[in-house]
Design a protein around this motif. Structure first.
Motif, mmCIF file in Angstrom:
data_model
loop_
_atom_site.group_PDB
_atom_site.id
_atom_site.type_symbol
_atom_site.label_atom_id
_atom_site.label_comp_id
_atom_site.label_asym_id
_atom_site.label_seq_id
_atom_site.Cartn_x
_atom_site.Cartn_y
_atom_site.Cartn_z
ATOM 1 N N ARG A 1 2.031 12.822 5.924
ATOM 2 C CA ARG A 1 1.388 11.503 6.005
ATOM 3 C C ARG A 1 1.280 10.985 7.430
ATOM 4 N N CYS A 2 2.378 11.040 8.179
ATOM 5 C CA CYS A 2 2.362 10.455 9.521
ATOM 6 C C CYS A 2 2.337 11.492 10.631
ATOM 7 N N CYS B 1 7.942 5.476 7.052
ATOM 8 C CA CYS B 1 7.182 6.444 6.249
ATOM 9 C C CYS B 1 7.935 6.743 4.957
ATOM 10 N N CYS B 2 7.223 6.874 3.865
ATOM 11 C CA CYS B 2 7.857 7.060 2.549
ATOM 12 C C CYS B 2 7.951 8.518 2.102
ATOM 13 N N GLU C 1 7.873 14.680 -2.382
ATOM 14 C CA GLU C 1 6.494 15.050 -2.096
ATOM 15 C C GLU C 1 6.091 16.320 -2.830
ATOM 16 N N CYS D 1 11.491 11.555 6.126
ATOM 17 C CA CYS D 1 10.723 11.629 7.359
ATOM 18 C C CYS D 1 11.482 10.896 8.462
ATOM 19 N N ASN E 1 1.479 3.610 1.893
ATOM 20 C CA ASN E 1 2.124 4.035 3.135
ATOM 21 C C ASN E 1 3.252 3.110 3.575
ATOM 22 N N GLU E 2 3.492 2.009 2.845
ATOM 23 C CA GLU E 2 4.560 1.097 3.210
ATOM 24 C C GLU E 2 5.867 1.491 2.530
ATOM 25 N N TRP E 3 6.981 1.179 3.175
ATOM 26 C CA TRP E 3 8.299 1.576 2.683
ATOM 27 C C TRP E 3 8.624 0.891 1.358
ATOM 28 N N ASN F 1 0.850 -1.193 0.000
ATOM 29 C CA ASN F 1 0.000 0.000 0.000
ATOM 30 C C ASN F 1 0.887 1.245 0.000
ATOM 31 N N LYS G 1 11.518 6.124 -4.079
ATOM 32 C CA LYS G 1 10.544 7.074 -3.539
ATOM 33 C C LYS G 1 10.631 8.400 -4.284
ATOM 34 N N CYS H 1 5.268 15.946 8.952
ATOM 35 C CA CYS H 1 5.125 15.052 7.805
ATOM 36 C C CYS H 1 3.665 15.018 7.368
#
Length: 349
Positions: free
Chosen positions: A291-292, A268-269, A251, A263, A242-244, A240, A248, A289
């Motif tokens: 996302r997280c 976190c990617c 952003e 991050c 959100n997985e490493w 998914n 990458k 961040c």
């Protein structure tokens, strides 16, 4: 000077505005592989001057590099892209992760990417280059340390293909430095001296770049050429978002990040190029961040700084008093290599 001064037949298809000045610029582009606007200015100025003298004779004033505008350059790039598209060649651009300059490169859209960037090399050398790239984006690219580069010592260790433990030990030969090379899959591998020559040639050809600290990484041109190949080869499509993942994207600009910030959350990617950070954070109320929501301290790095900013690396430099190294470091132990190995050992603990 406007490009319209050099394109006089604007009716009809693309051939109507593609003339000898474009052909000359394409030759210059082909010989270099990649180009910035700053590098293109004197080239286009010389082409424009020759064209003017053919039209006006000795009374032609000529064109100075400073007179070549960004509009001139982009017009010629657009014309070249139109004419080379049927040949499965595109001109793509990317911002250099360190210099921040926009780089334009000719990209072959159909052939195997690694073979394409190594067309001047033999089968053993191409296999070695594949192992180097694999080491950059696999072995030296982990959740703990996203180095994505390597030094001459690591490159030399890749001179022979790894042997399958289930197979009989293949015959060995000694290279000129007394080191054994193995014949695997019909390929002998390279000698240490040959490794050094290949790494140097890949820098000269514009595919690898070597930092002042002695790390080799992919150039902006290589990232353009290998973009989809890297994603397909090193990322897992079943994970998914959100997985490493190993490859990458920034952003902010959505280009691959091999040099920049990460991050603080290991899994976190989210990554940012250094040059994209200021604009990215200005549009946000706080440096967290996206996302997280972890605080973004700017002290977690991607690229060689993942090694060189560590206390272990800086302590090693102080102890050794080591200065900048030169090209001839392949096959010898180096501080950069020891720092990467240190990071791997610490991860395994």
């Amino acid at each position: 000077m406007s490009d319209s001064d050099h394109d006089r037949d604007n009716d009809g298809g693309p051939e109507a505005y593609y003339n000898d000045t474009h052909r000359a610029f394409l030759q210059a582009f082909l010989s270099r592989g990649s180009m910035t606007f700053r590098e293109a200015q004197p080239i286009l100025a010389a082409i424009f001057t020759i064209d003017e003298k053919q039209e006006e004779g000795d009374k032609a004033k000529g064109t100075e590099p400073a007179d070549v505008t960004q509009e001139d350059f982009e017009s010629y790039v657009s014309a070249l892209s139109t004419m080379t598209s049927p040949l499965d060649i595109e001109i793509r651009s990317i911002t250099h992760q360190v210099s921040k300059e926009r780089i334009y490169a000719l990209v072959n859209t159909t052939s195997d990417p690694v073979t394409q960037l190594a067309t001047l090399h033999n089968a053993e050398e191409i296999a070695f280059i594949r192992r180097v790239i694999d080491a950059m984006f696999d072995k030296y690219n982990t959740p703990r340390m996203e180095v994505m580069c390597l030094d001459g010592m690591q490159a030399n260790k890749l001179r022979s293909a790894p042997r399958n433990e289930d197979e009989d030990v293949p015959p060995q030969e000694e290279d000129g430095n007394g080191a054994a090379t193995q014949t695997i899959g019909g390929l002998k591998g390279l000698r240490s001296s040959e490794v050094e020559n290949v790494m140097h040639s890949m820098v000269e050809e514009g595919w690898f770049e070597r930092s002042r600290e002695g790390f080799y990484s992919l150039t902006a041109r290589a990232l353009l050429e290998l973009r989809q190949w890297l994603v397909d080869g090193y990322n897992d499509p079943d994970l998914n978002p959100n997985e490493w993942q190993r490859i990458k994207f920034c952003e902010a600009c959505r280009e691959i990040v091999t040099v920049g910030q990460r991050c603080a959350e290991r899994d976190c990617c989210v990554r940012l190029h250094d040059g994209c950070g200021d604009g990215f954070w200005r549009s946000r109320k706080e440096r967290k961040c996206p996302r997280c929501s972890r605080d973004w301290d700017g002290k977690h790095f991607v690229g060689e700084r993942a090694v060189t900013e560590t206390e272990a690396y800086m302590r090693g430099r102080r102890r050794s008093g080591k200065g900048r190294s030169s090209r001839g470091d392949v096959g010898r132990s180096s501080l950069a290599g020891q720092a990467i190995e240190y990071g791997e050992e610490e991860e395994e603990v």
